[in-house]
Design an enzyme around this catalytic site. Structure first.
Site: not given
Ligand code: NDP
Ligand code: 2IT
Length: 445
Positions: A124, A164
């Protein structure tokens, strides 16, 4: 497994990283039995190796605003685990971003990606950059500057970022352009790309669609369907939008959406042009939901509150972490809600999860429920590797099948003695076993 020893050590090394410590504890609690029954995991230090990221890149992102002023943001990429495939996971641009949040998201991503059945490791990244109120040119300059550092550690077989919160098709485009220029290669290094240059049909809708496919399977375990159900959704971004579409298609009625300013209640149902209006709202520089109630006067805006106080059959939290607390969980239970399925990552606090499970409500954790987004990213990678595009029906069918299979895996690994399906346990155990066994096969490194 000595859970308290592991958590104390981790807390000493990373004091104050609340979200990261919360996510690790939640997973390890589910794994105690499996680890105790498999001494080979402890002998190979699997847990100690799994809970620390392989590496973290942190860098500065300088950029110029439209008035020529210099700004400096922080950028990160957390490469957590690549036992089953290249690091894979989104990029988040939001002022709240810090290492704790990215490590929690990267850790969750390991198990989520494992559940998808596709070969993807966990990672991430993101920045504390706030896209709110920025012009298109400012977004472009920021994305280009971000990629000037990130490109050094990513690649189609190494690490494949995606979107995201705050990162959608536009941002992926600007970052992709810079990556291509630096490497002189047109590869599938990012997912969520535009359809004309390597993107996959259905990827924009995939997380929301997948969430509803998963919730449909959960309801089916009780002989129920979405037909005629009242559904509360939070958020009004990528995930909320796709979820609202699919709920409506399945005959349910979506009555809420929410933003940082509060929530909108629309008793007539948020469908058709109203769902499209959500997209416009999200793309606007204001980033609030209040204007919905002005555009559609039958709707009511409630400032500063969560939508979970409204009566519903199904709740789909699709905004952000820790947005459904104990008070919210109690309200959902009192109002007869039968199913909570997490479209966002870790939206329910640990106390809320405990209340929902104690009341035997169907509860699906994000790493299982929202895995359709990254699964479809995996399908985008497959198409890029083959240099072919699948039709939308083909991608949707594969997505649907993957969500059904994740659900079946959760039922298999999470059914308790009284028949209640503990989806948290099922998802954690199944996601973990594949990664842990792969780590065992590959030696201690
Ligand atoms: P978007 O940026 O499209 O929407 C996020 C929504 O949440 C916005 O309404 C945003 O408003 C709101 N939000 C963000 N932070 C906060 C906060 N601290 N408090 C209140 N509201 C907040 O993001 P996505 O729809 O892509 O993501 C939503 C969730 O789904 C996230 O948890 C993400 O990690 C998860 N997810 C996303 C996937 C994807 O493919 N995009 C895949 C799987 C999970 P604002 O920005 O104004 O604060
Ligand atoms: O949380 C997530 O799974 C995502 N933001 C999607 C990641 C991806 O690589 O598609």
């Amino acid at each position: 497994m000595d859970l308290e020893r592991i958590m104390n050590d981790l807390e000493k090394k990373h004091p104050g990283e609340m979200e990261y410590l919360q996510a690790v504890r939640e997973v390890l609690e589910s794994l105690e039995d499996v680890v105790n029954q498999n001494p080979q995991f402890e002998a190979a230090g699997i847990i100690d190796r799994l809970i620390e990221p392989d590496r973290v890149l942190s860098f500065k992102v300088p950029w110029l605003d439209d008035n020529g002023n210099v700004h400096v943001n922080l950028g990160y990429r957390v490469q957590f685990n690549n036992a089953i495939g290249p690091y894979k996971g989104g990029l988040r641009f939001h002022p709240s971003v810090n290492l704790s949040i990215l490590k929690f998201l990267g850790f969750e991503q390991i198990f989520k990606n494992s559940l998808t059945t596709l070969p993807m490791g966990g990672g991430k990244g993101g920045s504390d950059f706030d896209p709110k109120g920025k012009s298109d040119k400012e977004i472009m300059r920021f994305c280009q500057s971000f990629m000037l550092e990130l490109w050094k550690i990513i690649g189609p077989e190494t690490d494949v970022p995606a979107g995201d919160i705050g990162v959608g098709g536009r941002e992926i485009g600007y970052m992709y352009g810079m990556y291509k220029k630096l490497t002189r290669e047109h590869t599938g290094v990012l997912t969520g790309k535009g359809l004309n240059w390597g993107g996959s049909l259905i990827r924009p809708e995939a997380t929301g669609y997948g969430t509803v496919y998963f919730a449909k399977e959960m309801l089916a375990t009780k002989g129920e369907t979405f037909e005629g159900k009242t559904v509360c959704i939070s958020g009004f971004g990528n995930v909320a939008w796709g979820a609202a579409q699919k709920v409506t298609e399945f005959g349910g009625k979506v009555v809420t959406i929410s933003g940082p300013d509060g929530y909108v209640y629309d008793a007539d149902g948020i469908s058709g042009e109203k769902i499209e209006y959500m997209l416009e709202l999200r793309a606007s520089n204001q980033d609030i939901v209040q204007p919905y109630a002005e555009e559609f006067p039958e709707a009511k805006f409630v400032a500063g509150k969560h939508p979970w106080e409204m009566k519903c059959d199904v709740a789909l939290p699709c905004a952000t972490q820790n947005e459904l607390n104990e008070e919210d969980a109690n309200a959902l239970v009192a109002n007869g809600c039968m199913c909570v399925a997490e479209g966002a990552n870790m939206p329910s606090t640990p106390g809320a999860v405990e209340i929902l499970q104690a009341n035997k409500i169907l509860f699906g954790p994000g790493k299982a429920v929202n895995a359709g987004g990254v699964a479809t990213s995996g399908l985008e990678m497959s198409q890029n590797a083959m240099k072919l595009n699948w039709r939308s029906g083909e991608v949707d069918e594969k997505l649907h099948h993957i969500m059904q299979s994740i659900h079946a895996t959760c039922v298999k690994n999470g059914t308790e003695e009284d028949g209640y399906v503990n989806y948290v346990k099922g998802a954690n155990i199944a996601g973990f076993l594949k990664v842990a066994n792969s780590m065992l096969d590959q030696g201690i490194l």
